[in-house]
Design an enzyme around this catalytic site. Structure first.
Site, PDB file in Angstrom:
ATOM      1  N   SER A 159       1.697  -9.632  -2.121  1.00  0.00           N
ATOM      2  CA  SER A 159       2.662 -10.601  -2.767  1.00  0.00           C
ATOM      3  C   SER A 159       3.663  -9.339  -1.819  1.00  0.00           C
ATOM      4  CB  SER A 159       3.158 -10.158  -3.895  1.00  0.00           C
ATOM      5  OG  SER A 159       3.003  -9.572  -4.675  1.00  0.00           O
ATOM      6  N   LYS A 160       5.021  -9.725  -1.509  1.00  0.00           N
ATOM      7  CA  LYS A 160       6.222  -9.297  -1.184  1.00  0.00           C
ATOM      8  C   LYS A 160       6.662  -8.262  -2.297  1.00  0.00           C
ATOM      9  CE  LYS A 160       9.239 -12.640  -1.468  1.00  0.00           C
ATOM     10  NZ  LYS A 160       9.913 -14.040  -0.573  1.00  0.00           N
ATOM     11  N   ARG A 161       6.440  -8.360  -3.347  1.00  0.00           N
ATOM     12  CA  ARG A 161       6.774  -7.643  -4.303  1.00  0.00           C
ATOM     13  C   ARG A 161       6.043  -6.171  -4.341  1.00  0.00           C
ATOM     14  NH1 ARG A 161       9.834  -9.772  -5.034  1.00  0.00           N
ATOM     15  NH2 ARG A 161      10.399 -11.381  -5.769  1.00  0.00           N
ATOM     16  N   ARG A 205      12.656  -2.599  -1.680  1.00  0.00           N
ATOM     17  CA  ARG A 205      11.333  -2.050  -2.071  1.00  0.00           C
ATOM     18  C   ARG A 205      10.985  -0.866  -2.319  1.00  0.00           C
ATOM     19  NH1 ARG A 205       8.917  -6.226   1.779  1.00  0.00           N
ATOM     20  NH2 ARG A 205      10.241  -7.751   0.945  1.00  0.00           N
TER      21      ARG A 205
END
Ligand code: GLU
Length: 492
Positions: free
Chosen positions: A254-256, A480
């Site tokens: 996931s991009k998280r 992030r």
């Protein structure tokens, strides 16, 4: 069915090209090339609510960057076109009529409100929500009356009430899914656009796809697809569901937790050969180092291979179902190996192409030209655009009146807001300001926070322009990483 192997990837143009598309693309490519077959690229753009106009071109570019080339597709044509689903709506309509006529599908006149109400009631009664079959029981007269009254309708698959669908997955063997667990899937929406399921099956058949090689998240859709093949009286392709890429904590990628956009990897200076090699390691199709007497160096060397090696040695049956981990540390190690193996000239050329390209310097010029007295000072004010790692000091990024938790929570929301923003200055500005208003943060607080995350300091060239030229993928990645680093500090 065609005797030539024909495989495809079918990405949906909903945003940046995803590493998962490259992974599945690579596997399909290898499968086709090893068997003298054809690799097809189809664009599944029937979900108009998630459609992103720039996405298709980015998918093409990213796959070509990696050297994953297709034999048939929207841009190169081919005998089974069009290869964009939005250009095939008439085909799906005709096929829907066939299904209605042979009783495998039916029109559903239930309104979204009615469906929603029933869904809520089912949930309240602790039942799995599914269509209750109201319109399946309509008589022909009732259907005709609804049609005459101009009521809008969807078309649903009439899943047999009893029994089960059995299909073979080439990696897993037989899979049986009880019909009680299969909903009467909508095949055609009320706007006349097909859903993924119908369009996917019709196209795979008409494009003579022999092997459907896709991610395992589609396994639960496969019984619906098998029922559709049967309803049309078509021969089934082989199904291969590949293990999903995972984050290091084993959750679905996931991009998280990882950059998932191929654009990011390209712009951050990963070499396509390294990315291909890394994706080829996922799933275990390549021979494992194996020999227990190997030194760690020999084991590592066995993990380095080219596309030609993969075409020669990759074995699909060897793929293991344990989730392959998309480990950025490993990818960076591999990329470093590839960078070091370049000649001096090639390395310099890579820097010129990726980090110091003419196009990038041209974008940088308006930001720095009026702010320096010597060219050497460009580095003083724009170093953040050439860095990978930026670590702002806490007394710089945290607004005076805010707590650490509050600021990090705000940053998380800012990241989510920017993820959804089109990457143009007015849109970025609007997304930031909307959040500032909603959260009652001042413009100064918000902009200074973002500026320090992006640049490491509280003074820099104009922020919006800087974000614009640094690009969406890398800007979001920097945010992030800042959040990750701060969370680690919070925990320790
Ligand atoms: N459009 C689907 C996707 O976005 C295709 C899945 C499949 O390969 O059937 O991945």
């Amino acid at each position: 069915m065609s005797s030539t192997v024909r495989v495809r990837i079918a990405p949906s143009p909903t945003g940046d090209p995803h590493v998962g598309t490259a992974y599945i693309g690579l596997l399909n490519y290898i499968y086709a090339k090893q068997r003298g077959g054809k690799f097809i690229l189809r664009i599944e753009d029937t979900d108009r609510t998630r459609f992103v106009p720039t996405s298709e071109a980015m998918i093409f570019e990213a796959l070509r960057w990696l050297g994953i080339d297709w034999d048939e597709g929207p841009d190169v044509g081919g005998p089974h076109g069009p290869y964009r689903q939005s250009e095939r709506t008439e085909i799906y309509r005709a096929h829907t009529s066939t299904l209605i006529e042979n009783g495998s599908a039916y029109r559903c006149f239930c309104t979204p409100e009615e469906l929603d109400q029933r869904r809520k009631a089912q949930l309240a009664a602790k039942m799995a929500p599914r269509y209750d079959g109201t319109c399946r029981r309509l008589t022909k007269e009732q259907v005709d009356a609804n049609l005459a009254a101009g009521k809008s309708f969807t078309v649903r698959l009439a899943v047999p009430a009893e029994g089960a669908t059995v299909f073979r997955d080439e990696l897993r063997g037989e899979i049986t899914i009880d019909h009680h667990n299969v909903d009467d899937q909508v095949l055609m929406k009320s706007d006349g656009f097909p859903t993924y399921h119908l369009a996917n099956v019709v196209d795979d058949h008409l494009m003579e796809i022999t092997d459907v090689i896709r991610a395992e998240e589609w396994i639960s859709s496969t019984p619906k697809h098998v029922l559709l093949y049967k309803a049309f009286g078509w021969e089934l392709p082989k199904f291969w569901h590949m293990p999903l890429l995972r984050n290091t904590d084993k959750s679905k990628i996931s991009k998280r937790k990882n950059p998932v956009s191929l654009i990011y990897y390209r712009q951050a200076g990963f070499l396509p050969q390294a990315m291909l090699n890394f994706l080829g390691l996922m799933g275990g199709g390549m021979p494992a180092p194996g020999d227990h007497n190997n030194t760690p160096e020999q084991n590592r060397a066995a993990e380095i291979f080219s596309m030609a090696d993969m075409l020669e040695r990759f074995v699909f049956e060897r793929i293991s179902l344990g989730g392959p981990v998309f480990d950025l540390v490993k990818l960076k190690w591999l990329n470093g190996e590839y960078l070091r193996a370049l000649s001096k000239e090639e390395f310099a050329q890579q820097m010129r192409d990726v980090i110091f390209s003419d196009a990038f310097l041209a974008k940088l010029t308006p930001l720095v030209q009026n702010r320096v007295e010597t060219l050497a000072q460009v580095g003083d004010i724009a170093d953040f655009l050439f860095k990978d790692n930026v670590v702002p000091a806490e007394d710089v990024w945290m607004p005076k009146k805010r707590s650490r938790e509050e600021t990090l929570a705000f940053t998380g929301e800012l990241l989510a807001a920017l993820e959804g923003a089109e990457w143009a200055e007015p849109a970025i500005d609007a997304a930031i300001r909307a959040l500032l208003t909603a959260k009652e943060w001042s413009v100064k607080e918000g902009f200074t926070l973002l500026r320090t995350i992006m640049t490491g300091t509280a003074s820099s060239p104009p922020l919006l322009e800087s974000l614009g030229i640094f690009g969406k993928a890398r800007s979001l990645d920097r945010m992030r990483r800042f959040l990750d680093a701060q969370k680690k500090i919070s925990k320790s």
